[in-house]
Write a protein that holds these residues in place. Structure first.
Motif, PDB file in Angstrom:
ATOM      1  N   TYR A 156       0.471  -1.352  -0.211  1.00 23.52           N
ATOM      2  CA  TYR A 156      -0.326   0.157   0.095  1.00 23.52           C
ATOM      3  C   TYR A 156       1.173   1.899   0.223  1.00 23.52           C
ATOM      4  N   GLN A 157       0.690   1.733  -1.352  1.00 24.36           N
ATOM      5  CA  GLN A 157       1.774   2.628  -1.209  1.00 24.36           C
ATOM      6  C   GLN A 157       1.168   4.321  -0.943  1.00 24.36           C
ATOM      7  N   ALA A 159      -0.787   7.623  -1.778  1.00 26.56           N
ATOM      8  CA  ALA A 159      -2.052   8.026  -2.386  1.00 26.56           C
ATOM      9  C   ALA A 159      -1.489   8.905  -4.209  1.00 26.56           C
ATOM     10  N   PRO A 160      -1.524   8.722  -4.696  1.00 27.69           N
ATOM     11  CA  PRO A 160      -2.934   7.807  -5.668  1.00 27.69           C
ATOM     12  C   PRO A 160      -2.427   6.790  -5.796  1.00 27.69           C
ATOM     13  N   MET A 161      -1.364   6.960  -6.015  1.00 24.91           N
ATOM     14  CA  MET A 161      -0.999   4.678  -5.943  1.00 24.91           C
ATOM     15  C   MET A 161      -1.317   3.519  -5.436  1.00 24.91           C
ATOM     16  N   LEU A 162      -1.652   4.115  -3.967  1.00 21.93           N
ATOM     17  CA  LEU A 162      -2.208   2.886  -3.324  1.00 21.93           C
ATOM     18  C   LEU A 162      -2.027   1.951  -3.500  1.00 21.93           C
ATOM     19  N   ILE A 352       9.813  -2.841   0.211  1.00 25.38           N
ATOM     20  CA  ILE A 352      10.000  -1.072  -0.631  1.00 25.38           C
ATOM     21  C   ILE A 352      11.560  -0.939  -0.463  1.00 25.38           C
ATOM     22  N   VAL A 353      11.928  -0.570   0.485  1.00 25.22           N
ATOM     23  CA  VAL A 353      12.310   0.208   1.607  1.00 25.22           C
ATOM     24  C   VAL A 353      14.108  -0.659   0.872  1.00 25.22           C
ATOM     25  N   ASP A 354      13.762  -2.106   1.856  1.00 21.40           N
ATOM     26  CA  ASP A 354      15.697  -3.316   1.913  1.00 21.40           C
ATOM     27  C   ASP A 354      14.894  -3.958   0.619  1.00 21.40           C
TER      28      ASP A 354
END
Length: 505
Positions: A156-157, A159-162, A352-354
């Motif tokens: 869940y990223q 907004a608005p990628m969500l 995502i960061v890893d």
């Protein structure tokens, strides 16, 4: 700048795993050697459909065409697939999908459409965007059922990628390479010929400017002609590695952004289609992304997990914007196009960061680390007192809920901003990099290229990065691959119908 080192492993997998190609080239088109005599035309071959390019759009068109009974060929100027797809994260932007249902994410197509129009500043082609959103869930289903693609759990990223970014998973990274390998395997099973090292140098046509096929030149200097009864599907990508075109359409500052996409996208969508007088649109628009200029390590969405600062240690941009917006505006706001992402240790565990940490480690790009902000600044070559003050001001604003009022130019619109308080702290250097262009010949729902009078060019179709009109200004992660599948498949159906109707010249 070359991407030979960056892409060696991926090209080797494609080369050795599927086609046993010769050693992959570092870049550039497969053309005859200087001084070599051009040999006599080897003769013409005839197909229902001729597809130019082995990216996601071209492979989608090839699979669909063969599935519905077309005689089809794919032509690729490089020794192996080397377009943007193999460098992509393998993300597909879609709503209302079975993967969202699997992962408990509620979404709907109407909200998706409104968000896509909004990020394009209401300047996208509304009809094409409506089709894009309506067909997006079907893309995920087709890739799953027809190509055997598997999907990572959805993140869940911002907004608005969500929860719309569907990422391909598999043994090969990035996901775009995994996608290419699996799609090429399906093309091979179908017996579709894929000719590598053949550069299309002309789209042939009759006196009425109906596209009749292509003329090619290979590395040995052999000219060939391929006739297309139904049509040619152009899937060449855009012109992001053509500095002449970038300078003409976007200006010199954009042309000198470090290259983030493939070296082989050099503008055939413009040079080949020009004789048909197409309606070129959105030629000044482009997809950008953060990149470590020297090593090509790609931090992408990591810019949303901390703060972005100038070499002087000051925030310069809203980290609640997409990575595309941040990358597009970094060279506009920092003339030397050099910035830093500052993170604390709490976000290190985020998947995502890893993944982005691992990208920097693999590319041997510097990752600065220290137990205090001042020490981190010294490691990264930033002014310690200034960076410490910037971080303190940001943290205080976040705690008070006033982060949107930090400054007129650099508010933080992140819904849940992440303060930078827990060491060790990290810094990643990046620049705004050129990924792909948004401009090209306008198409309609049938993937037909439109001329300046708004009429379809008979026998000429195009898909994804070869087209213009769908995206403008900003961008949601994975949209280009989704569009590639939609209009690649549509073009296959339309071209075969034209071949069966006997309307080809």
């Amino acid at each position: 700048m070359t991407d030979a080192k960056h892409g060696t492993q991926r090209r080797a997998l494609l080369r050795n795993g599927l086609f046993g190609m010769a050693a992959a080239a570092a870049g550039g088109a497969a053309m005859a050697a200087p001084g070599a005599a051009v040999k006599k035309d080897a003769g013409a071959e005839e197909y229902d459909i001729v597809i130019v390019g082995t990216g996601c759009a071209g492979l989608s068109a090839a699979i669909e065409a063969a599935d519905i009974g077309a005689k089809v060929i794919v032509l690729e100027k490089m020794p192996v697939p080397m377009g943007n797809t193999i460098y992509a994260g393998g993300n597909f932007n879609a709503a209302g999908t079975w993967v969202q249902a699997r992962d408990g994410i509620k979404d709907d197509v109407e909200s998706f459409y409104k968000d896509m129009v909004k990020v394009s500043m209401n300047r996208c082609d509304m009809d094409l965007m409506r089709m894009f959103c309506d067909e997006s869930a079907g893309v995920i289903r087709w890739l799953t059922d027809r190509c055997g693609i598997q999907w990572k759990p959805l993140d869940y990223q911002i907004a608005p990628m969500l929860g719309r970014c569907h990422e391909v998973t598999g043994k090969v990274q990035p996901g775009g390479s995994q996608l290419t390998i699996q799609m090429l395997a399906e093309v091979k099973k179908l017996g579709v010929p894929v000719h590598y090292g053949e550069k299309v140098i002309e789209l042939t046509h009759d006196e009425a400017l109906r596209c009749t096929g292509v003329s090619t030149l290979d590395s040995k200097g052999v000219r060939r002609t391929y006739r297309a009864r139904g049509g040619v599907v152009l899937c060449t990508g855009g012109f992001h590695n053509n500095k002449d075109m970038l300078t003409r359409y976007m200006g010199g500052s954009v042309a000198w952004m470090p290259l983030r996409g493939s070296v082989c996208c050099t503008g055939e969508n413009v040079t080949l289609t020009a004789p048909f007088f197409p309606n070129y649109v959105n030629m000044d628009q482009f997809h950008a992304g953060p990149i470590h200029a020297k090593t090509r390590a790609n931090p992408s969405n990591m810019v949303n997990f901390g703060i972005c600062v100038t070499p002087e240690g000051e925030r310069y941009i809203d980290e609640g914007q997409t990575y595309v917006f941040i990358a597009q505006n970094t060279p506009r706001r920092i003339p030397e196009n050099r910035a830093f992402i500052i993170l604390d240790s709490r976000v290190r565990k985020e998947p995502i960061v890893d993944l982005r940490f691992k990208r920097y480690e693999k590319a041997k790009a510097p990752i600065y680390k220290a137990d205090t902000i001042e020490a981190l600044a010294r490691e990264a070559g930033l002014p310690p007192e200034k960076l410490a003050r910037t971080v303190k001001e940001f943290n205080e604003a976040c705690r008070k809920g006033t982060q949107t009022k930090l400054a007129v130019a650099v508010p933080s619109t992140m819904e849940k901003p992440r303060t930078i308080e827990e060491g060790p702290f990290y810094a990643f250097e990046f620049s705004g990099g050129m990924t792909a262009t948004f401009g090209g010949p306008k198409i309609n729902r049938k993937a037909e290229v439109l001329n300046l009078e708004g009429r379809p060019v008979p026998g000429l179709y195009a898909a994804r990065n070869a087209i213009g009109g769908l995206f403008y200004d900003n961008y949601l992660d994975g949209s280009q691959l989704t569009a590639a599948v939609i209009w690649g498949r549509v073009a296959a159906h339309e071209a075969l119908a034209r071949a069966k109707a006997g309307t080809a010249a």
